[in-house]
Scaffold this motif. Sequence first.
Motif, PDB file in Angstrom:
ATOM      1  N   LYS A  76     -39.699 -25.766 -95.347  1.00 15.73           N
ATOM      2  CA  LYS A  76     -40.300 -25.116 -96.258  1.00 15.73           C
ATOM      3  C   LYS A  76     -41.028 -26.272 -97.149  1.00 15.73           C
ATOM      4  N   ALA A  77     -40.156 -27.229 -97.473  1.00 13.47           N
ATOM      5  CA  ALA A  77     -40.893 -28.499 -98.384  1.00 13.47           C
ATOM      6  C   ALA A  77     -41.738 -29.264 -97.291  1.00 13.47           C
ATOM      7  N   LEU A  78     -41.323 -29.170 -95.957  1.00  8.58           N
ATOM      8  CA  LEU A  78     -42.302 -30.038 -95.187  1.00  8.58           C
ATOM      9  C   LEU A  78     -43.479 -29.310 -95.028  1.00  8.58           C
ATOM     10  N   GLN A  79     -43.531 -28.089 -95.047  1.00 11.33           N
ATOM     11  CA  GLN A  79     -44.927 -27.386 -95.075  1.00 11.33           C
ATOM     12  C   GLN A  79     -45.461 -27.414 -96.307  1.00 11.33           C
ATOM     13  N   THR A  80     -44.964 -27.625 -97.324  1.00 11.32           N
ATOM     14  CA  THR A  80     -45.466 -27.963 -98.798  1.00 11.32           C
ATOM     15  C   THR A  80     -46.016 -29.289 -98.628  1.00 11.32           C
ATOM     16  N   PHE A  81     -45.395 -30.277 -98.239  1.00  4.85           N
ATOM     17  CA  PHE A  81     -45.603 -31.616 -98.310  1.00  4.85           C
ATOM     18  C   PHE A  81     -46.931 -31.638 -97.370  1.00  4.85           C
ATOM     19  N   PHE A  82     -47.369 -31.073 -96.151  1.00  5.22           N
ATOM     20  CA  PHE A  82     -48.575 -31.119 -95.643  1.00  5.22           C
ATOM     21  C   PHE A  82     -49.580 -30.473 -96.330  1.00  5.22           C
ATOM     22  N   ARG A  83     -49.363 -29.339 -96.794  1.00  2.06           N
ATOM     23  CA  ARG A  83     -50.370 -28.590 -97.615  1.00  2.06           C
ATOM     24  C   ARG A  83     -50.844 -29.471 -98.732  1.00  2.06           C
ATOM     25  N   ARG A  84     -49.924 -30.142 -99.409  1.00  2.00           N
ATOM     26  CA  ARG A  84     -50.232 -31.100-100.595  1.00  2.00           C
ATOM     27  C   ARG A  84     -51.048 -32.284 -99.901  1.00  2.00           C
ATOM     28  N   LEU A  85     -50.649 -32.661 -98.939  1.00  3.01           N
ATOM     29  CA  LEU A  85     -51.413 -33.928 -98.359  1.00  3.01           C
ATOM     30  C   LEU A  85     -52.684 -33.501 -97.653  1.00  3.01           C
ATOM     31  N   SER A  86     -52.659 -32.493 -97.030  1.00  2.00           N
ATOM     32  CA  SER A  86     -54.124 -32.155 -96.466  1.00  2.00           C
ATOM     33  C   SER A  86     -54.949 -30.999 -96.754  1.00  2.00           C
ATOM     34  N   GLY A  87     -54.373 -30.429 -97.773  1.00  2.00           N
ATOM     35  CA  GLY A  87     -55.170 -29.127 -98.296  1.00  2.00           C
ATOM     36  C   GLY A  87     -55.220 -28.055 -97.344  1.00  2.00           C
ATOM     37  N   ALA A  88     -56.590 -27.519 -97.044  1.00  2.00           N
ATOM     38  CA  ALA A  88     -56.643 -26.396 -96.147  1.00  2.00           C
ATOM     39  C   ALA A  88     -56.172 -26.536 -94.901  1.00  2.00           C
ATOM     40  N   THR A  89     -55.964 -28.196 -94.107  1.00  2.00           N
ATOM     41  CA  THR A  89     -55.651 -28.144 -92.838  1.00  2.00           C
ATOM     42  C   THR A  89     -54.042 -28.319 -92.889  1.00  2.00           C
ATOM     43  N   GLY A  90     -53.368 -28.190 -93.962  1.00  2.00           N
ATOM     44  CA  GLY A  90     -51.826 -28.711 -94.042  1.00  2.00           C
ATOM     45  C   GLY A  90     -51.065 -27.661 -93.174  1.00  2.00           C
ATOM     46  N   THR A  91     -51.345 -26.636 -92.702  1.00  2.00           N
ATOM     47  CA  THR A  91     -50.377 -25.717 -91.825  1.00  2.00           C
ATOM     48  C   THR A  91     -50.639 -26.389 -90.390  1.00  2.00           C
TER      49      THR A  91
END
Length: 191
Positions: A76-91
């Motif tokens: 879950k933290a990894l998903q949050t990291f990528f959403r923070r890093l990449s915004g809309a394309t984080g998932t």
Amino acid sequence: MHKMVKRAATALMLTCMASNVWAAAGSGCARPEDMSALKAAAIQQKLMVAALSCDAVKLYNDFVKSYQKELQASDKALQTFFRRLSGATGTEEYHAYKTRLANSSSMQSIGNITVYCADAKAAFDASLATSKTSLAVFVSGQSTAVDGSYAPCQIVTAGVAAPRLVNMPLPRLKPGDAVIPAGGGGLSAPN
């Protein structure tokens, strides 16, 4: 007066902490908890490939059962990291990262299955030791390809700026100058 100073100090501390969070949120850097999640995903993928390639399904299942809640929180933290890093394309970035990890692990196992399985066995042994540690502690002791991939977030605090280290040459001794050792007990050689 004492309460007012205490409140002001608390407000300053909270402001500094919040600015660190906002700075990290706006940059492409990885906080320590992000690095732990990145490494946990890499190690889990490596061990998943080992389960299939090295006939280690039981060890993998024991690993997952042993760290199940921490693995879920880390993911879950990894998903949050990528959403923070990449915004809309984080998932999508999260899924691409997990796919790259699986492909990389698979290619490593194909490249040298003997070494890959020996490394995986050592990781399983370390993770399932009788003196089990947390997932974060376990992954911090494992090397992964992720280690140099993401820049760590710089921690910025209010207050005095850290002194800059200057590369200064050491003073030269002139012939005849005495060297005076520093005081204190120092270290003594074993008998």
